[in-house]
Design a protein around this motif. Structure first.
Motif, short mmCIF file in Angstrom:
data_model
loop_
_atom_site.label_atom_id
_atom_site.label_comp_id
_atom_site.label_asym_id
_atom_site.label_seq_id
_atom_site.Cartn_x
_atom_site.Cartn_y
_atom_site.Cartn_z
N TYR A 188 -9.39 25.77 12.67
CA TYR A 188 -10.78 26.09 13.01
C TYR A 188 -11.64 26.11 11.75
O TYR A 188 -12.80 25.69 11.77
CB TYR A 188 -10.86 27.46 13.70
N THR A 189 -11.08 26.59 10.65
CA THR A 189 -11.81 26.62 9.39
C THR A 189 -12.19 25.21 8.96
O THR A 189 -13.33 24.95 8.56
CB THR A 189 -10.96 27.29 8.30
N GLU B 97 -12.38 22.56 10.90
CA GLU B 97 -13.33 22.02 11.88
C GLU B 97 -14.75 22.50 11.62
O GLU B 97 -15.70 21.71 11.67
CB GLU B 97 -12.88 22.43 13.28
N GLU B 98 -14.88 23.79 11.29
CA GLU B 98 -16.22 24.34 11.05
C GLU B 98 -16.84 23.72 9.80
O GLU B 98 -18.06 23.48 9.75
CB GLU B 98 -16.16 25.86 10.91
N GLU C 239 -18.25 20.49 10.79
CA GLU C 239 -19.47 20.63 11.59
C GLU C 239 -20.67 20.98 10.71
O GLU C 239 -21.79 20.57 11.00
CB GLU C 239 -19.24 21.68 12.69
N VAL C 240 -20.44 21.71 9.62
CA VAL C 240 -21.51 21.94 8.64
C VAL C 240 -21.96 20.61 8.04
O VAL C 240 -23.15 20.31 7.96
CB VAL C 240 -21.03 22.89 7.52
N GLU D 62 -24.05 26.60 12.17
CA GLU D 62 -22.76 26.13 11.67
C GLU D 62 -22.34 26.87 10.41
O GLU D 62 -21.15 27.14 10.20
CB GLU D 62 -22.79 24.62 11.41
N ASP E 164 -20.86 30.01 11.53
CA ASP E 164 -19.49 29.79 12.01
C ASP E 164 -18.51 29.67 10.85
O ASP E 164 -17.38 30.18 10.91
CB ASP E 164 -19.43 28.53 12.87
N LEU E 165 -18.94 28.97 9.79
CA LEU E 165 -18.06 28.80 8.63
C LEU E 165 -17.88 30.13 7.89
O LEU E 165 -16.77 30.45 7.43
CB LEU E 165 -18.64 27.74 7.69
N GLN F 52 -15.28 32.22 9.44
CA GLN F 52 -13.91 31.84 9.08
C GLN F 52 -13.45 32.55 7.82
O GLN F 52 -12.31 33.02 7.74
CB GLN F 52 -13.83 30.32 8.89
#
Length: 276
Positions: free
Chosen positions: A49-50, A52-53, A56-57, A72, A75-76, A79
């Motif tokens: 997930y880390t 992936e985030e 996405e950034v 985003e 979200d990061l 993490q």
């Protein structure tokens, strides 16, 4: 359990909101009152997930979508807080120690800003100084070999480029781009030859060699191979969607077309882009 008022504090204050996020994650991981899913996670399960985030950034930045980027980045940041909470529970580290560590590192790596070194340096000299400091840090971590410390979890093209940069610093590098292009031609020929004579494992190895040299070409031309490939992916999507749109006007889907027709529509889309 009495609710911590910090959980619901919407004050527009950076330190308060950082403390709020840390407290939220602590509550989510509480073994008695937390979220069952969050409690079950560990470093390994959260790591994807880390990654992936982070992507996405990068995607939001590439699209220039600042509203999306704000979300985003949150979200990061989550993490980082997630990993530090797990580290705190296991007695490895805390959010404060992680923040202190990176702050100390930034101060140490910028003596021309936080120390007494002159700021009157070229970008090239600053980069060279940065690499010397990083090399000293690696030596302190018993990472004395040239390629030590290049993260295994990096995207493969980016890691290839970093490995090549490290080797180049000690003189293991082609002198100019012509030699790299010659090597690409050589590797491409080996792929063609491998196609009919080698096993799938051996063909995979040859493709890997070719991609590795392509990353080296990007490095010699000062191109980020990951960014270049992301741009190529976006271009492919954009042009293929134009092919689909053109087919839709004919009452067709790609599955109802053939390669010759789609290739002609592709060329038309490509020409239209270049004429804009």
């Amino acid at each position: 359990m009495a609710e911590n008022p910090l959980i619901h504090d919407t004050t527009d204050d950076g330190p308060v909101q950082m403390a709020r996020l840390v407290e939220i994650m602590r509550r989510l991981r509480d073994p008695e009152t937390g979220c069952p899913w969050d409690i079950e996670q560990d470093f390994a399960s959260i790591a994807p997930y880390t990654i992936e985030e982070a992507y996405e950034v990068a995607d939001a930045i590439e699209r220039g979508d600042m509203a999306e980027l704000e979300g985003e980045l949150g979200d990061l940041l989550l993490q980082t807080v997630y990993h530090t909470q797990m580290g705190s529970e296991a007695g490895h580290f805390t959010f404060a120690s992680v923040a202190r560590n990176i702050s100390d590192k930034m101060v140490a790596r910028h003596p021309h800003v936080f120390g007494d070194e002159s700021r009157d340096k070229s970008a090239e000299q600053q980069t060279a100084d940065w690499e010397k400091i990083k090399a000293a840090e690696r030596a302190g971590k018993d990472q004395g070999r040239t390629l030590d410390g290049v993260a295994v979890g990096l995207p493969a093209l980016l890691r290839a480029m970093k490995l090549q940069k490290r080797a180049a610093r000690v003189g293991f590098d082609w002198p100019d781009v012509v030699h790299v292009i010659d090597k690409i031609a050589e590797e491409a020929r080996e792929v063609v030859e491998a196609r009919d004579t080698l096993s799938q494992t051996e063909i995979t190895e040859e493709i890997g060699d070719l991609l590795f040299v392509m990353a080296n070409l990007a490095r010699h031309l000062n191109v980020d191979p990951e960014a270049a490939l992301r741009a190529a992916n976006a271009k492919f999507i954009r042009r293929f969607e134009k092919v689909e749109d053109a087919l839709a006007k004919m009452g067709k889907t790609p599955a109802q077309s053939d390669l010759a027709e789609m290739d002609a529509l592709w060329d038309a889309a490509k020409a239209h882009e270049k004429s804009d």
